[in-house]
Motif scaffolding. Sequence first.
Motif, PDB file in Angstrom:
ATOM      1  N   MET A 292       0.842  -1.196   0.000  1.00  0.00           N
ATOM      2  CA  MET A 292       0.000   0.000   0.000  1.00  0.00           C
ATOM      3  C   MET A 292       0.882   1.251   0.000  1.00  0.00           C
ATOM      4  O   MET A 292       0.636   2.194  -0.758  1.00  0.00           O
ATOM      5  N   PHE A 293       1.907   1.266   0.836  1.00  0.00           N
ATOM      6  CA  PHE A 293       2.806   2.429   0.885  1.00  0.00           C
ATOM      7  C   PHE A 293       3.521   2.621  -0.451  1.00  0.00           C
ATOM      8  O   PHE A 293       3.720   3.746  -0.901  1.00  0.00           O
ATOM      9  N   GLU A 294       3.899   1.522  -1.080  1.00  0.00           N
ATOM     10  CA  GLU A 294       4.528   1.611  -2.388  1.00  0.00           C
ATOM     11  C   GLU A 294       3.565   2.208  -3.414  1.00  0.00           C
ATOM     12  O   GLU A 294       3.942   3.074  -4.200  1.00  0.00           O
TER      13      GLU A 294
ATOM     14  N   VAL B 208      -7.991  -4.418   0.308  1.00  0.00           N
ATOM     15  CA  VAL B 208      -6.797  -3.728  -0.196  1.00  0.00           C
ATOM     16  C   VAL B 208      -6.168  -4.532  -1.330  1.00  0.00           C
ATOM     17  O   VAL B 208      -5.817  -3.986  -2.379  1.00  0.00           O
ATOM     18  N   GLY B 209      -6.024  -5.838  -1.136  1.00  0.00           N
ATOM     19  CA  GLY B 209      -5.455  -6.687  -2.180  1.00  0.00           C
ATOM     20  C   GLY B 209      -6.272  -6.644  -3.460  1.00  0.00           C
ATOM     21  O   GLY B 209      -5.720  -6.564  -4.558  1.00  0.00           O
ATOM     22  N   GLU B 210      -7.588  -6.650  -3.309  1.00  0.00           N
ATOM     23  CA  GLU B 210      -8.459  -6.564  -4.479  1.00  0.00           C
ATOM     24  C   GLU B 210      -8.309  -5.208  -5.161  1.00  0.00           C
ATOM     25  O   GLU B 210      -8.290  -5.122  -6.387  1.00  0.00           O
TER      26      GLU B 210
ATOM     27  N   ILE C 189      -5.179   1.667   6.190  1.00  0.00           N
ATOM     28  CA  ILE C 189      -3.843   1.547   6.788  1.00  0.00           C
ATOM     29  C   ILE C 189      -3.958   1.424   8.301  1.00  0.00           C
ATOM     30  O   ILE C 189      -3.363   0.545   8.920  1.00  0.00           O
ATOM     31  N   LEU C 190      -4.735   2.300   8.898  1.00  0.00           N
ATOM     32  CA  LEU C 190      -4.899   2.268  10.357  1.00  0.00           C
ATOM     33  C   LEU C 190      -5.549   0.965  10.815  1.00  0.00           C
ATOM     34  O   LEU C 190      -5.157   0.398  11.844  1.00  0.00           O
ATOM     35  N   ALA C 191      -6.527   0.466  10.066  1.00  0.00           N
ATOM     36  CA  ALA C 191      -7.196  -0.787  10.426  1.00  0.00           C
ATOM     37  C   ALA C 191      -6.235  -1.963  10.350  1.00  0.00           C
ATOM     38  O   ALA C 191      -6.297  -2.883  11.176  1.00  0.00           O
ATOM     39  N   LEU C 192      -5.341  -1.937   9.381  1.00  0.00           N
ATOM     40  CA  LEU C 192      -4.363  -3.008   9.268  1.00  0.00           C
ATOM     41  C   LEU C 192      -3.338  -2.940  10.399  1.00  0.00           C
ATOM     42  O   LEU C 192      -2.940  -3.961  10.948  1.00  0.00           O
ATOM     43  N   VAL C 193      -2.930  -1.736  10.748  1.00  0.00           N
ATOM     44  CA  VAL C 193      -1.920  -1.557  11.797  1.00  0.00           C
ATOM     45  C   VAL C 193      -2.484  -1.896  13.173  1.00  0.00           C
ATOM     46  O   VAL C 193      -1.865  -2.614  13.947  1.00  0.00           O
ATOM     47  N   VAL C 194      -3.659  -1.383  13.471  1.00  0.00           N
ATOM     48  CA  VAL C 194      -4.200  -1.516  14.831  1.00  0.00           C
ATOM     49  C   VAL C 194      -4.986  -2.813  15.016  1.00  0.00           C
ATOM     50  O   VAL C 194      -4.855  -3.486  16.030  1.00  0.00           O
ATOM     51  N   LYS C 195      -5.785  -3.186  14.042  1.00  0.00           N
ATOM     52  CA  LYS C 195      -6.705  -4.314  14.192  1.00  0.00           C
ATOM     53  C   LYS C 195      -6.246  -5.572  13.466  1.00  0.00           C
ATOM     54  O   LYS C 195      -6.727  -6.657  13.749  1.00  0.00           O
ATOM     55  N   SER C 196      -5.330  -5.440  12.510  1.00  0.00           N
ATOM     56  CA  SER C 196      -4.919  -6.551  11.667  1.00  0.00           C
ATOM     57  C   SER C 196      -6.143  -7.163  10.996  1.00  0.00           C
ATOM     58  O   SER C 196      -6.342  -8.371  10.968  1.00  0.00           O
ATOM     59  N   ALA C 197      -6.978  -6.286  10.449  1.00  0.00           N
ATOM     60  CA  ALA C 197      -8.294  -6.661   9.936  1.00  0.00           C
ATOM     61  C   ALA C 197      -8.204  -7.430   8.617  1.00  0.00           C
ATOM     62  O   ALA C 197      -7.739  -6.899   7.607  1.00  0.00           O
ATOM     63  N   ASN C 198      -8.671  -8.673   8.626  1.00  0.00           N
ATOM     64  CA  ASN C 198      -8.642  -9.510   7.428  1.00  0.00           C
ATOM     65  C   ASN C 198      -9.551  -8.981   6.322  1.00  0.00           C
ATOM     66  O   ASN C 198      -9.202  -9.079   5.147  1.00  0.00           O
ATOM     67  N   ASP C 199     -10.718  -8.445   6.688  1.00  0.00           N
ATOM     68  CA  ASP C 199     -11.624  -7.922   5.656  1.00  0.00           C
ATOM     69  C   ASP C 199     -10.976  -6.738   4.930  1.00  0.00           C
ATOM     70  O   ASP C 199     -11.055  -6.630   3.707  1.00  0.00           O
ATOM     71  N   VAL C 200     -10.278  -5.909   5.667  1.00  0.00           N
ATOM     72  CA  VAL C 200      -9.603  -4.760   5.059  1.00  0.00           C
ATOM     73  C   VAL C 200      -8.419  -5.229   4.221  1.00  0.00           C
ATOM     74  O   VAL C 200      -8.206  -4.735   3.108  1.00  0.00           O
ATOM     75  N   ALA C 201      -7.648  -6.193   4.719  1.00  0.00           N
ATOM     76  CA  ALA C 201      -6.501  -6.700   3.960  1.00  0.00           C
ATOM     77  C   ALA C 201      -6.947  -7.268   2.619  1.00  0.00           C
ATOM     78  O   ALA C 201      -6.318  -7.017   1.586  1.00  0.00           O
TER      79      ALA C 201
ATOM     80  N   PHE D  21      -2.789 -10.490  -6.057  1.00  0.00           N
ATOM     81  CA  PHE D  21      -2.110  -9.733  -5.014  1.00  0.00           C
ATOM     82  C   PHE D  21      -1.042 -10.607  -4.359  1.00  0.00           C
ATOM     83  O   PHE D  21       0.084 -10.163  -4.120  1.00  0.00           O
ATOM     84  N   ALA D  22      -1.377 -11.855  -4.073  1.00  0.00           N
ATOM     85  CA  ALA D  22      -0.412 -12.774  -3.479  1.00  0.00           C
ATOM     86  C   ALA D  22       0.783 -12.992  -4.400  1.00  0.00           C
ATOM     87  O   ALA D  22       1.926 -13.044  -3.942  1.00  0.00           O
ATOM     88  N   GLU D  23       0.528 -13.084  -5.699  1.00  0.00           N
ATOM     89  CA  GLU D  23       1.625 -13.225  -6.660  1.00  0.00           C
ATOM     90  C   GLU D  23       2.525 -12.006  -6.638  1.00  0.00           C
ATOM     91  O   GLU D  23       3.755 -12.129  -6.711  1.00  0.00           O
ATOM     92  N   GLN D  24       1.927 -10.820  -6.531  1.00  0.00           N
ATOM     93  CA  GLN D  24       2.717  -9.588  -6.515  1.00  0.00           C
ATOM     94  C   GLN D  24       3.547  -9.470  -5.248  1.00  0.00           C
ATOM     95  O   GLN D  24       4.611  -8.869  -5.262  1.00  0.00           O
ATOM     96  N   MET D  25       3.052 -10.046  -4.167  1.00  0.00           N
ATOM     97  CA  MET D  25       3.834 -10.017  -2.912  1.00  0.00           C
ATOM     98  C   MET D  25       5.133 -10.746  -3.122  1.00  0.00           C
ATOM     99  O   MET D  25       6.144 -10.423  -2.619  1.00  0.00           O
TER     100      MET D  25
END
Length: 139
Positions: A66-68, A124-126, A109-121, A135-139
Amino acid sequence: MFKRNLIFALMAALLVLALPAPGAAANDRYAAFVVDQDTGVVMHSRRSDAQRHPASLTKMMTLYMMFEAIELGEVGLQDQIRVSPRAASAPPSRLGLSAGDTITVEDAILALVVKSANDVALAVGERLAGGEARFAEQM
């Protein structure tokens, strides 16, 4: 300024996550490290030199990507990310977003940092890659 605020948010989140649960004060898995970002003075340190493993490497990679995308100008902090039915049905930990809801990049970003939210992750990938597998391939 964004990076400075983000670093502060990450430090605060890590501090909260590192605080021991009631009755867990003697548990060796808890650690904390807080440093004044302006002076570099260590304000609190508890088992900060012990080896630690990230709770969710996938979430860290999602944030990195996301930062990239932000640096490349592909997304902005106020851009909206739409939540798909697949993302909305992600298992806990999650924010509880419904299909069709939107969340800003900044809030994601905040939800991923604070909650580690799977729905948000997943959302974001989508958004960044068009789908979870790509998204997994790009990782």
